[in-house]
Design an enzyme around this catalytic site. Sequence first.
Site, PDB file in Angstrom:
ATOM      1  N   CYS A 114       0.833  -1.216   0.000  1.00 21.90           N
ATOM      2  CA  CYS A 114       0.000   0.000   0.000  1.00 21.90           C
ATOM      3  C   CYS A 114       0.868   1.266   0.000  1.00 21.90           C
ATOM      4  O   CYS A 114       1.723   1.440   0.858  1.00 21.90           O
ATOM      5  CB  CYS A 114      -0.887  -0.059   1.244  1.00 21.90           C
ATOM      6  SG  CYS A 114      -1.559   1.517   1.773  1.00 21.90           S
ATOM      7  N   TRP A 117      -2.640 -12.755  15.697  1.00 25.44           N
ATOM      8  CA  TRP A 117      -1.728 -11.707  16.155  1.00 25.44           C
ATOM      9  C   TRP A 117      -2.262 -11.174  17.478  1.00 25.44           C
ATOM     10  O   TRP A 117      -3.455 -10.881  17.603  1.00 25.44           O
ATOM     11  CB  TRP A 117      -1.678 -10.587  15.115  1.00 25.44           C
ATOM     12  CG  TRP A 117      -0.746  -9.450  15.432  1.00 25.44           C
ATOM     13  CD1 TRP A 117       0.605  -9.511  15.549  1.00 25.44           C
ATOM     14  CD2 TRP A 117      -1.100  -8.067  15.641  1.00 25.44           C
ATOM     15  NE1 TRP A 117       1.122  -8.255  15.819  1.00 25.44           N
ATOM     16  CE2 TRP A 117       0.091  -7.352  15.876  1.00 25.44           C
ATOM     17  CE3 TRP A 117      -2.306  -7.363  15.643  1.00 25.44           C
ATOM     18  CZ2 TRP A 117       0.119  -5.979  16.126  1.00 25.44           C
ATOM     19  CZ3 TRP A 117      -2.292  -5.997  15.878  1.00 25.44           C
ATOM     20  CH2 TRP A 117      -1.087  -5.315  16.122  1.00 25.44           C
ATOM     21  N   ARG A 137     -14.483   1.835   6.376  1.00 22.04           N
ATOM     22  CA  ARG A 137     -13.502   0.893   5.861  1.00 22.04           C
ATOM     23  C   ARG A 137     -12.433   0.646   6.909  1.00 22.04           C
ATOM     24  O   ARG A 137     -12.120   1.514   7.714  1.00 22.04           O
ATOM     25  CB  ARG A 137     -12.866   1.438   4.581  1.00 22.04           C
ATOM     26  CG  ARG A 137     -13.903   1.866   3.544  1.00 22.04           C
ATOM     27  CD  ARG A 137     -13.346   1.827   2.172  1.00 22.04           C
ATOM     28  NE  ARG A 137     -12.993   0.468   1.790  1.00 22.04           N
ATOM     29  CZ  ARG A 137     -13.844  -0.436   1.305  1.00 22.04           C
ATOM     30  NH1 ARG A 137     -15.096  -0.126   1.133  1.00 22.04           N
ATOM     31  NH2 ARG A 137     -13.435  -1.640   0.981  1.00 22.04           N
ATOM     32  N   THR A 191      -8.918   0.374   6.888  1.00 24.30           N
ATOM     33  CA  THR A 191      -7.754   0.583   6.018  1.00 24.30           C
ATOM     34  C   THR A 191      -6.439   0.513   6.795  1.00 24.30           C
ATOM     35  O   THR A 191      -6.411   0.623   8.020  1.00 24.30           O
ATOM     36  CB  THR A 191      -7.847   1.976   5.353  1.00 24.30           C
ATOM     37  OG1 THR A 191      -8.019   2.957   6.382  1.00 24.30           O
ATOM     38  CG2 THR A 191      -9.000   2.067   4.382  1.00 24.30           C
ATOM     39  N   VAL A 192      -5.365   0.340   6.051  1.00 22.94           N
ATOM     40  CA  VAL A 192      -4.012   0.518   6.556  1.00 22.94           C
ATOM     41  C   VAL A 192      -3.470   1.788   5.904  1.00 22.94           C
ATOM     42  O   VAL A 192      -3.907   2.123   4.797  1.00 22.94           O
ATOM     43  CB  VAL A 192      -3.110  -0.678   6.192  1.00 22.94           C
ATOM     44  CG1 VAL A 192      -3.385  -1.852   7.098  1.00 22.94           C
ATOM     45  CG2 VAL A 192      -3.245  -1.067   4.727  1.00 22.94           C
ATOM     46  N   GLU A 250      -4.907   7.717   9.159  1.00 26.03           N
ATOM     47  CA  GLU A 250      -4.683   8.590   8.011  1.00 26.03           C
ATOM     48  C   GLU A 250      -3.175   8.797   7.834  1.00 26.03           C
ATOM     49  O   GLU A 250      -2.507   9.382   8.686  1.00 26.03           O
ATOM     50  CB  GLU A 250      -5.408   9.923   8.245  1.00 26.03           C
ATOM     51  CG  GLU A 250      -5.138  10.986   7.201  1.00 26.03           C
ATOM     52  CD  GLU A 250      -5.329  10.492   5.779  1.00 26.03           C
ATOM     53  OE1 GLU A 250      -6.412   9.980   5.451  1.00 26.03           O
ATOM     54  OE2 GLU A 250      -4.372  10.594   4.990  1.00 26.03           O
ATOM     55  N   SER A 251      -2.677   8.296   6.704  1.00 28.49           N
ATOM     56  CA  SER A 251      -1.217   8.319   6.493  1.00 28.49           C
ATOM     57  C   SER A 251      -0.649   9.737   6.535  1.00 28.49           C
ATOM     58  O   SER A 251       0.441   9.959   7.075  1.00 28.49           O
ATOM     59  CB  SER A 251      -0.869   7.659   5.160  1.00 28.49           C
ATOM     60  OG  SER A 251      -1.493   8.345   4.092  1.00 28.49           O
ATOM     61  N   TYR A 267      -5.549   4.955  -8.953  1.00 27.68           N
ATOM     62  CA  TYR A 267      -6.604   4.023  -8.495  1.00 27.68           C
ATOM     63  C   TYR A 267      -7.904   4.291  -9.252  1.00 27.68           C
ATOM     64  O   TYR A 267      -8.623   3.367  -9.616  1.00 27.68           O
ATOM     65  CB  TYR A 267      -6.865   4.196  -6.987  1.00 27.68           C
ATOM     66  CG  TYR A 267      -5.852   3.474  -6.126  1.00 27.68           C
ATOM     67  CD1 TYR A 267      -6.129   2.217  -5.597  1.00 27.68           C
ATOM     68  CD2 TYR A 267      -4.618   4.044  -5.842  1.00 27.68           C
ATOM     69  CE1 TYR A 267      -5.211   1.550  -4.802  1.00 27.68           C
ATOM     70  CE2 TYR A 267      -3.690   3.394  -5.057  1.00 27.68           C
ATOM     71  CZ  TYR A 267      -3.986   2.143  -4.535  1.00 27.68           C
ATOM     72  OH  TYR A 267      -3.067   1.489  -3.760  1.00 27.68           O
TER      73      TYR A 267
HETATM   74  N1  LIG Z   1      -6.649   7.929   3.589  1.00 30.37           N
HETATM   75  C1  LIG Z   1      -6.033   6.701   3.907  1.00 30.37           C
HETATM   76  C2  LIG Z   1      -6.235   5.692   2.814  1.00 30.37           C
HETATM   77  C3  LIG Z   1      -5.580   4.392   3.110  1.00 30.37           C
HETATM   78  C4  LIG Z   1      -6.093   3.272   2.173  1.00 30.37           C
HETATM   79  O1  LIG Z   1      -7.043   3.460   1.401  1.00 30.37           O
HETATM   80  N2  LIG Z   1      -5.442   2.104   2.248  1.00 30.37           N
HETATM   81  C5  LIG Z   1      -5.864   0.969   1.436  1.00 30.37           C
HETATM   82  C6  LIG Z   1      -4.663   0.127   1.014  1.00 30.37           C
HETATM   83  S1  LIG Z   1      -3.635   0.930  -0.137  1.00 30.37           S
HETATM   84  C7  LIG Z   1      -6.738   0.048   2.256  1.00 30.37           C
HETATM   85  O2  LIG Z   1      -6.451  -0.188   3.409  1.00 30.37           O
HETATM   86  N3  LIG Z   1      -7.795  -0.480   1.657  1.00 30.37           N
HETATM   87  C8  LIG Z   1      -8.651  -1.399   2.307  1.00 30.37           C
HETATM   88  C9  LIG Z   1     -10.085  -1.003   2.225  1.00 30.37           C
HETATM   89  O3  LIG Z   1     -10.390   0.070   1.660  1.00 30.37           O
HETATM   90  O4  LIG Z   1     -10.902  -1.750   2.729  1.00 30.37           O
HETATM   91  C10 LIG Z   1      -4.568   6.953   4.187  1.00 30.37           C
HETATM   92  O5  LIG Z   1      -3.893   7.600   3.374  1.00 30.37           O
HETATM   93  O6  LIG Z   1      -4.095   6.520   5.232  1.00 30.37           O
END
Ligand SMILES: N[C@@H](CCC(=O)N[C@@H](CS)C(=O)NCC(=O)O)C(=O)O
Length: 343
Positions: free
Chosen positions: A55, A95, A121, A123-124, A139-140, A186
């Site tokens: 990611c 984990w 969502r 997310t990572v 949030e990255s 994307y």
């Molecule tokens: N705004 C978030 C976006 C992070 C994001 O969309 N990560 C994707 C992987 S590249 C993810 O975890 N997707 C899983 C999902 O949407 O369920 C950030 O920048 O931290």
Amino acid sequence: MGTMVKGRWVEEDRIIEDGGFKRRPSVFGTSLASDLASAIRTEAGRYHLIASLSCPWSHCTIIARTLKGLEREVPLQIAGGPRVQGYPVNAGAAWTVPGSDHQIVHMHELYSLSDPNYSGRSTVPVLWDSVRQEIVSNESAQILRLFDAVPPSSDGLDFTLVPPGLTEQIDALNQRLYGDLSNAVYRAGLAQRQDLYEEAVDQVFAMLDDLEARLVAQRFLFGPVLSESDLRLLPTLLRFDSVYHGHFRCSRRRLADYPNLWAYARDLYAWHGIAATTDFQVIREGYYLNDGAGNPFGIVAVAPDTDWSVAHGREELSPAFLFARDGKPFEVDPLTLQRRGKG
Ligand SMILES: N[C@@H](CCC(=O)N[C@@H](CS)C(=O)NCC(=O)O)C(=O)O
């Protein structure tokens, strides 16, 4: 890929609207405590970064953790592997959540531990507070800024990627990098309509053309000094020829067709510790096996024939500098991250 509704996982995808990909805003960490940055340095092991190697948003937080010398203070958990219910936290194995006895397998379980009513969502990347048992931020951009604000260790180099006086310009460029490039790839790759796909591709290459021109006469995006915008851009460039060009159909040109941008990307890749955060095979597998439709047989594209270690020659433009916290640049050796010259 599914989502969370009131703390529970549902197999329902809500990322496509009217044939176009919509990334949802992050919801944790809308405001962060002011003393958090110093707590990260003084309370080593309390905050954990959970991030994926494929990611790009995760990748910039992993790079910042390395450049800022936070490997000991912020342990890293790599989320990755087959996405059965979204991201697994530990390649599908159990984990133990730091600071608890909870055993989890999926990222979404960490979200519901933090907020049993969470909808959205999972997310990572995520920054996890093992004492409060909650997500500090998902949030990255925010995690990156937070890591930058962490005071240096006693023997560490004191620098900032967001110096006073440049913050607004960095924010403005970051926004363009996100909208017109890093997220636009994307939108191209996940589009379900020809017009939306072509619109996204046009945006991607207009932005790459702009960046190519910007980097003709200066070593980094803001001149001879490395800034946060460079770290925001690099993960997308690292993935471009391997994944976005083919799998996401951003096929007009390759990164390798842009002489300045390609040399710039190799320059950044050579900075201390960055290559070690990059695994091109894991990146390709992450996308080809999980992200994007249209790969029913799970074929992973072979690596493009490009060499990231070829000399970049960008030192001919200028030496490399970092900003001290007062905004004054000082020269560094990018390969060792040691100060050069006097001072
Ligand atoms: N705004 C978030 C976006 C992070 C994001 O969309 N990560 C994707 C992987 S590249 C993810 O975890 N997707 C899983 C999902 O949407 O369920 C950030 O920048 O931290």
